[in-house]
Write a protein that holds these residues in place. Structure first.
Motif, PDB file in Angstrom:
ATOM      1  N   ASP A  38     -31.978  80.738  64.821  1.00 48.02           N
ATOM      2  CA  ASP A  38     -31.205  81.360  63.750  1.00 48.02           C
ATOM      3  C   ASP A  38     -29.742  80.948  63.900  1.00 48.02           C
ATOM      4  O   ASP A  38     -29.164  81.084  64.967  1.00 48.02           O
ATOM      5  N   ALA A  39     -29.142  80.472  62.837  1.00 47.25           N
ATOM      6  CA  ALA A  39     -27.756  79.985  62.913  1.00 47.25           C
ATOM      7  C   ALA A  39     -26.796  81.077  63.340  1.00 47.25           C
ATOM      8  O   ALA A  39     -25.748  80.815  63.912  1.00 47.25           O
ATOM      9  N   GLY A 109     -26.278  87.302  71.978  1.00 48.35           N
ATOM     10  CA  GLY A 109     -25.635  88.411  71.301  1.00 48.35           C
ATOM     11  C   GLY A 109     -25.190  88.056  69.896  1.00 48.35           C
ATOM     12  O   GLY A 109     -24.692  86.976  69.649  1.00 48.35           O
ATOM     13  N   VAL A 110     -25.361  88.984  68.984  1.00 47.95           N
ATOM     14  CA  VAL A 110     -24.848  88.832  67.628  1.00 47.95           C
ATOM     15  C   VAL A 110     -23.953  90.024  67.348  1.00 47.95           C
ATOM     16  O   VAL A 110     -24.367  91.171  67.485  1.00 47.95           O
ATOM     17  N   SER A 148     -17.238  84.228  70.702  1.00 46.68           N
ATOM     18  CA  SER A 148     -17.260  85.655  71.013  1.00 46.68           C
ATOM     19  C   SER A 148     -18.293  86.388  70.178  1.00 46.68           C
ATOM     20  O   SER A 148     -18.803  87.437  70.588  1.00 46.68           O
ATOM     21  N   ARG A 149     -18.623  85.857  69.012  1.00 50.06           N
ATOM     22  CA  ARG A 149     -19.594  86.499  68.125  1.00 50.06           C
ATOM     23  C   ARG A 149     -20.982  85.885  68.228  1.00 50.06           C
ATOM     24  O   ARG A 149     -21.873  86.209  67.435  1.00 50.06           O
ATOM     25  N   GLY A 150     -21.203  84.999  69.197  1.00 50.45           N
ATOM     26  CA  GLY A 150     -22.525  84.437  69.394  1.00 50.45           C
ATOM     27  C   GLY A 150     -22.904  83.374  68.395  1.00 50.45           C
ATOM     28  O   GLY A 150     -24.072  83.020  68.271  1.00 50.45           O
ATOM     29  N   LYS A 171     -19.874  86.708  78.356  1.00 55.23           N
ATOM     30  CA  LYS A 171     -20.979  87.483  77.796  1.00 55.23           C
ATOM     31  C   LYS A 171     -20.794  87.588  76.289  1.00 55.23           C
ATOM     32  O   LYS A 171     -19.697  87.870  75.817  1.00 55.23           O
ATOM     33  N   ILE A 172     -21.870  87.349  75.551  1.00 56.71           N
ATOM     34  CA  ILE A 172     -21.807  87.408  74.101  1.00 56.71           C
ATOM     35  C   ILE A 172     -22.535  88.661  73.656  1.00 56.71           C
ATOM     36  O   ILE A 172     -23.764  88.702  73.591  1.00 56.71           O
TER      37      ILE A 172
END
Length: 326
Positions: A38-39, A109-110, A148-150, A171-172
């Protein structure tokens, strides 16, 4: 975090190293299915790419060390070509073990709109904004925000630079923005004998802004926290000791605790670096909570003085810990 993400844990006590459990976890899963790429969660990576990254290599550099083509190695890593005994031997010769074939998301992370990020909050604890993190790492601001936002993955070189600047693993994930602890600020103002107005003047901010920060009506930037920390957490005249003879710090992390003592003295005071010093208790592990800390030395009258100021948390000493819910 996404279930199939591979974790990399790094000790932030100056000497970064990889968590051996990350390898063991990958080995026990065998074939890892495609996570969908997933993008929004960043480019998918194979376990081999993750293992290479832990060694500071990308697939192209790993292939060069193995003496094979990077395209062929990439296809083998993703399970599109068979892992022959020849390739297995080449991989193991460089990495020491053979990761499974398949595709995983290294950064899982998202962060959705309105949420803060771990990287942003870690930067705040270090007294920086994400833009200042970008400047110090030589990366673009947009790239750092996307990471930072994955939404982007880091190259080994960029990851190393970012972890050096942040003094923590990358860490994301979403993170709660901690509130300022007004008691910590009042204690330091009392130690210096300053009013709110005097503190604001020395930090070069308005009294109204400082009041809003202390009342929880304004979220301070990392830069503002840094200015307050530099002013308030500098030793007061009553706390200055010279020379510092010994530093004691007690820490607690999970069910473990310990005391670290560093200081001058000993039979070999030859003036060489490291001579004539004592060191007991090893290091304070990253993420540990400081229970108490102080230095001892002598004041200008030759009397033994104890300084209870020592706090290695930096700007986070002024922040309340986010409450754990659920």
């Amino acid at each position: 975090m996404i279930a199939n993400s591979a974790s990399i844990t790094i000790d932030a006590n100056a000497n970064f190293h990889n968590d051996p459990n990350a390898h063991d976890d990958s080995r026990t899963h065998g074939q890892i299915p495609n996570s969908g790429a997933d993008a929004a969660t960043g480019r998918a990576e194979s376990p081999l790419a993750v293992a290479a990254r832990e060694r500071g290599l990308n697939i192209k550099e790993l292939a060069a060390l193995m003496g094979v083509g990077p395209s062929h190695l990439s296809q083998v890593a993703r399970g599109k070509k068979n892992l022959t005994p020849f390739m297995r031997g080449k991989i193991e010769a460089v990495l020491g073990w053979v990761p499974p074939q398949g595709v995983v998301h290294r950064q899982g992370g998202v962060v959705h709109g309105g949420q803060s990020t771990y990287l942003r909050e870690r930067a705040r604890e270090r007294g920086m904004t994400l833009r200042q993190v970008a400047d110090r790492t030589g990366l673009t601001y947009g790239y750092v925000v996307q990471v930072s936002r994955g939404q982007r993955n880091l190259s080994p070189a960029a990851q190393s630079r970012m972890e050096t600047v942040l003094d923590a693993p990358v860490k994301i994930e979403a993170a709660q923005c901690p509130a300022v602890d007004p008691n910590a600020l009042w204690e330091r103002m009392d130690a210096h004998g300053w009013s709110q107005n005097e503190t604001a003047r020395r930090a070069d901010i308005s009294t109204g802004m400082l009041s809003q920060v202390m009342n929880g009506k304004r979220t301070p930037s990392g830069d503002l926290l840094r200015r307050l920390h530099e002013v308030l957490f500098a030793p007061s005249s009553a706390e200055l000791v010279a020379p510092v003879e010994m530093k004691v710090m007690a820490w607690k992390k999970g069910g473990k605790s310990g005391v670290v003592i560093r200081g001058a003295g000993g039979p070999r005071s030859s003036g060489k670096p490291g001579d004539g010093t004592i060191r007991v208790g090893g290091r304070v592990p990253w993420g540990a909570e400081v229970q108490f800390a102080y230095t001892t030395g002598y004041d200008c009258h030759g009397r033994v003085s104890v300084n209870h100021l020592v706090d290695e948390r930096g700007c986070s000493a002024m922040l309340k810990k986010p409450s754990m819910t659920g």
